[in-house]
Design a protein around this motif. Sequence first.
Motif, PDB file in Angstrom:
ATOM      1  N   THR A  24       0.838  -1.198   0.000  1.00  0.00           N
ATOM      2  CA  THR A  24       0.000   0.000   0.000  1.00  0.00           C
ATOM      3  C   THR A  24       0.874   1.249   0.000  1.00  0.00           C
ATOM      4  OG1 THR A  24      -0.129   0.103   2.418  1.00  0.00           O
ATOM      5  CG2 THR A  24      -1.867  -1.149   1.272  1.00  0.00           C
ATOM      6  N   ILE A  25       0.230   2.382  -0.328  1.00  0.00           N
ATOM      7  CA  ILE A  25       0.907   3.673  -0.257  1.00  0.00           C
ATOM      8  C   ILE A  25      -0.125   4.741   0.088  1.00  0.00           C
ATOM      9  CG2 ILE A  25       0.622   4.209  -2.715  1.00  0.00           C
ATOM     10  CD1 ILE A  25       3.392   5.558  -2.593  1.00  0.00           C
ATOM     11  N   GLU A  26       0.267   5.714   0.873  1.00  0.00           N
ATOM     12  CA  GLU A  26      -0.632   6.796   1.244  1.00  0.00           C
ATOM     13  C   GLU A  26      -0.398   8.016   0.352  1.00  0.00           C
ATOM     14  OE1 GLU A  26      -0.346   7.779   5.369  1.00  0.00           O
ATOM     15  OE2 GLU A  26      -1.681   6.136   5.991  1.00  0.00           O
ATOM     16  N   VAL A  27      -1.501   8.634  -0.071  1.00  0.00           N
ATOM     17  CA  VAL A  27      -1.415   9.839  -0.896  1.00  0.00           C
ATOM     18  C   VAL A  27      -2.260  10.937  -0.253  1.00  0.00           C
ATOM     19  CG1 VAL A  27      -0.994   8.559  -3.020  1.00  0.00           C
ATOM     20  CG2 VAL A  27      -3.344   9.102  -2.361  1.00  0.00           C
ATOM     21  N   THR A  28      -1.799  12.167  -0.390  1.00  0.00           N
ATOM     22  CA  THR A  28      -2.531  13.319   0.127  1.00  0.00           C
ATOM     23  C   THR A  28      -3.065  14.143  -1.033  1.00  0.00           C
ATOM     24  OG1 THR A  28      -0.627  14.817   0.133  1.00  0.00           O
ATOM     25  CG2 THR A  28      -0.884  13.363   2.039  1.00  0.00           C
ATOM     26  N   ASP A  29      -3.640  15.283  -0.710  1.00  0.00           N
ATOM     27  CA  ASP A  29      -4.182  16.172  -1.740  1.00  0.00           C
ATOM     28  C   ASP A  29      -3.082  16.806  -2.592  1.00  0.00           C
ATOM     29  OD1 ASP A  29      -6.692  15.637  -0.820  1.00  0.00           O
ATOM     30  OD2 ASP A  29      -6.836  17.438   0.436  1.00  0.00           O
ATOM     31  N   THR A  32       1.870  13.977  -6.009  1.00  0.00           N
ATOM     32  CA  THR A  32       1.906  13.871  -7.463  1.00  0.00           C
ATOM     33  C   THR A  32       2.297  12.457  -7.894  1.00  0.00           C
ATOM     34  OG1 THR A  32       4.240  14.479  -7.646  1.00  0.00           O
ATOM     35  CG2 THR A  32       2.618  16.293  -7.628  1.00  0.00           C
ATOM     36  N   VAL A  33       2.155  12.187  -9.187  1.00  0.00           N
ATOM     37  CA  VAL A  33       2.568  10.895  -9.736  1.00  0.00           C
ATOM     38  C   VAL A  33       4.055  10.673  -9.480  1.00  0.00           C
ATOM     39  CG1 VAL A  33       2.915   9.603 -11.887  1.00  0.00           C
ATOM     40  CG2 VAL A  33       0.762  10.839 -11.502  1.00  0.00           C
ATOM     41  N   GLN A  34       4.859  11.741  -9.657  1.00  0.00           N
ATOM     42  CA  GLN A  34       6.296  11.623  -9.421  1.00  0.00           C
ATOM     43  C   GLN A  34       6.591  11.346  -7.951  1.00  0.00           C
ATOM     44  OE1 GLN A  34       8.659  11.761 -12.005  1.00  0.00           O
ATOM     45  NE2 GLN A  34       9.925  10.865 -10.398  1.00  0.00           N
ATOM     46  N   ASP A  35       5.789  11.930  -7.047  1.00  0.00           N
ATOM     47  CA  ASP A  35       5.962  11.661  -5.615  1.00  0.00           C
ATOM     48  C   ASP A  35       5.767  10.178  -5.307  1.00  0.00           C
ATOM     49  OD1 ASP A  35       6.464  14.319  -5.019  1.00  0.00           O
ATOM     50  OD2 ASP A  35       4.348  14.777  -4.638  1.00  0.00           O
ATOM     51  N   VAL A  36       4.759   9.587  -5.946  1.00  0.00           N
ATOM     52  CA  VAL A  36       4.485   8.162  -5.743  1.00  0.00           C
ATOM     53  C   VAL A  36       5.653   7.328  -6.265  1.00  0.00           C
ATOM     54  CG1 VAL A  36       2.988   6.229  -6.384  1.00  0.00           C
ATOM     55  CG2 VAL A  36       1.981   8.438  -5.802  1.00  0.00           C
ATOM     56  N   LYS A  37       6.163   7.687  -7.434  1.00  0.00           N
ATOM     57  CA  LYS A  37       7.304   6.961  -7.995  1.00  0.00           C
ATOM     58  C   LYS A  37       8.517   7.051  -7.070  1.00  0.00           C
ATOM     59  CE  LYS A  37       6.200   7.383 -12.925  1.00  0.00           C
ATOM     60  NZ  LYS A  37       6.736   7.762 -14.254  1.00  0.00           N
ATOM     61  N   ASN A  38       8.773   8.246  -6.574  1.00  0.00           N
ATOM     62  CA  ASN A  38       9.916   8.444  -5.689  1.00  0.00           C
ATOM     63  C   ASN A  38       9.782   7.625  -4.411  1.00  0.00           C
ATOM     64  OD1 ASN A  38      10.930  10.277  -7.549  1.00  0.00           O
ATOM     65  ND2 ASN A  38      10.193  12.076  -6.450  1.00  0.00           N
ATOM     66  N   SER A  39       8.574   7.623  -3.851  1.00  0.00           N
ATOM     67  CA  SER A  39       8.328   6.890  -2.614  1.00  0.00           C
ATOM     68  C   SER A  39       8.470   5.389  -2.817  1.00  0.00           C
ATOM     69  CB  SER A  39       6.933   7.222  -2.084  1.00  0.00           C
ATOM     70  OG  SER A  39       6.639   6.494  -0.919  1.00  0.00           O
ATOM     71  N   LEU A  40       7.876   4.890  -3.899  1.00  0.00           N
ATOM     72  CA  LEU A  40       7.957   3.449  -4.165  1.00  0.00           C
ATOM     73  C   LEU A  40       9.396   3.025  -4.434  1.00  0.00           C
ATOM     74  CD1 LEU A  40       4.832   2.919  -6.468  1.00  0.00           C
ATOM     75  CD2 LEU A  40       5.088   2.246  -4.076  1.00  0.00           C
ATOM     76  N   GLY A  45      14.167   0.135  -2.989  1.00  0.00           N
ATOM     77  CA  GLY A  45      15.603   0.182  -2.743  1.00  0.00           C
ATOM     78  C   GLY A  45      16.442   0.213  -4.000  1.00  0.00           C
ATOM     79  N   ARG A  46      17.274   1.286  -4.142  1.00  0.00           N
ATOM     80  CA  ARG A  46      18.219   1.406  -5.239  1.00  0.00           C
ATOM     81  C   ARG A  46      17.565   1.236  -6.600  1.00  0.00           C
ATOM     82  NH1 ARG A  46      23.842  -1.589  -3.332  1.00  0.00           N
ATOM     83  NH2 ARG A  46      24.187  -0.333  -1.449  1.00  0.00           N
ATOM     84  N   MET A  47      16.482   1.917  -6.841  1.00  0.00           N
ATOM     85  CA  MET A  47      15.806   1.829  -8.124  1.00  0.00           C
ATOM     86  C   MET A  47      15.530   3.230  -8.653  1.00  0.00           C
ATOM     87  SD  MET A  47      12.397  -0.332  -9.135  1.00  0.00           S
ATOM     88  CE  MET A  47      12.136  -0.849 -10.837  1.00  0.00           C
ATOM     89  N   ASP A  48      15.754   3.422  -9.936  1.00  0.00           N
ATOM     90  CA  ASP A  48      15.469   4.699 -10.574  1.00  0.00           C
ATOM     91  C   ASP A  48      13.951   4.895 -10.615  1.00  0.00           C
ATOM     92  OD1 ASP A  48      15.175   6.917 -12.158  1.00  0.00           O
ATOM     93  OD2 ASP A  48      16.011   6.011 -13.971  1.00  0.00           O
TER      94      ASP A  48
END
Length: 316
Positions: A24-29, A32-40, A45-48
């Motif tokens: 799972t992942i939490e998102v706020t108002d 952004t899509v990029q924020d989700v990518k960065n978090s995941l 671990g060690r992934m672009d």
Amino acid sequence: MAPPMKLKVTNRSTKKPIKRLPSTIEVTDKTTVQDVKNSLAKQIGRMDPNRLGLFDTKNKILKDRLAIVKQNKELIAGKEILVKDLGQQISWQTVFIIEYAGPIFINLAFLFFRQYIYRDYVPLSISQQLCMGMVVLHFLKREYETLFVHKFSLTTMPVRNIFKNSAHYWILSGVNLAYWVYAPDSYATMPTPTTGYLDIAGVVLYLFGELSNLHTHLTLSKLRSRGGTERGIPKGYGFDLVTCPNYLFEIISWTGVLLVSRSLSVVLFIAFAWWQMHQWAIKKEKALRAEFPDTYNKKKYVLMPSLGAVIKSLVG
């Protein structure tokens, strides 16, 4: 501000699942899509982060990296986000530089190695020299626009696509064009009473197409901030006539090369280029109509206008 929403995270590919993908992942108002990518990517671990492709439950990819996740109705309704590893990435700017570098070096190579390529060596004719200069300058202009004009909404693409993207330019406007145009027996070496006129007409068309194409690219560039993904409605020179005048001026420019070269190899390149650009122009028209249904002036012609439309535009 509304409380964070928890979305289920699922591997889109069952054959090549991403290891250590959180459930799972939490998102706020403001997520952004990029924020989700960065978090995941951080949790994996060690992934672009750019390797991660995000999809809604209808398998539609989330292209806009700066879009707010909670504004995606399909995603929020399904409360699930699908994730796929898109593979090793390379920047779009780098791809363009490599694509356009090919024809430059290939065409120039024929200037220095013609005596080793053809059995009967003769110096390049005036028309052949003009054609080489036009082709090389065209792609040097492309390189300049890539570095200083274009603003890319997508930062990267899969590395494997670079071969497919480069093939069109390296083969058709590189090897194919150079081999036939610079051959000792090409039409560009055969002087006729109309040769001079064709060369002049070709250069004039070429310069008009190149400068007009640059103008439209500058217009498009002004619609987006550096590093942004926003879109706008292009207006002005050429845009009131067709959806993508940059493609139209590209064809005009290469028609000028055709008049100078008098080669079927250039016809082949123009035909493939026209087909591909026409497909892109159709998609662009559909996208503009969908995104700006109330303000966009719909176009009847996406790439090549009718003679009547041209006259009407000139008259006012």
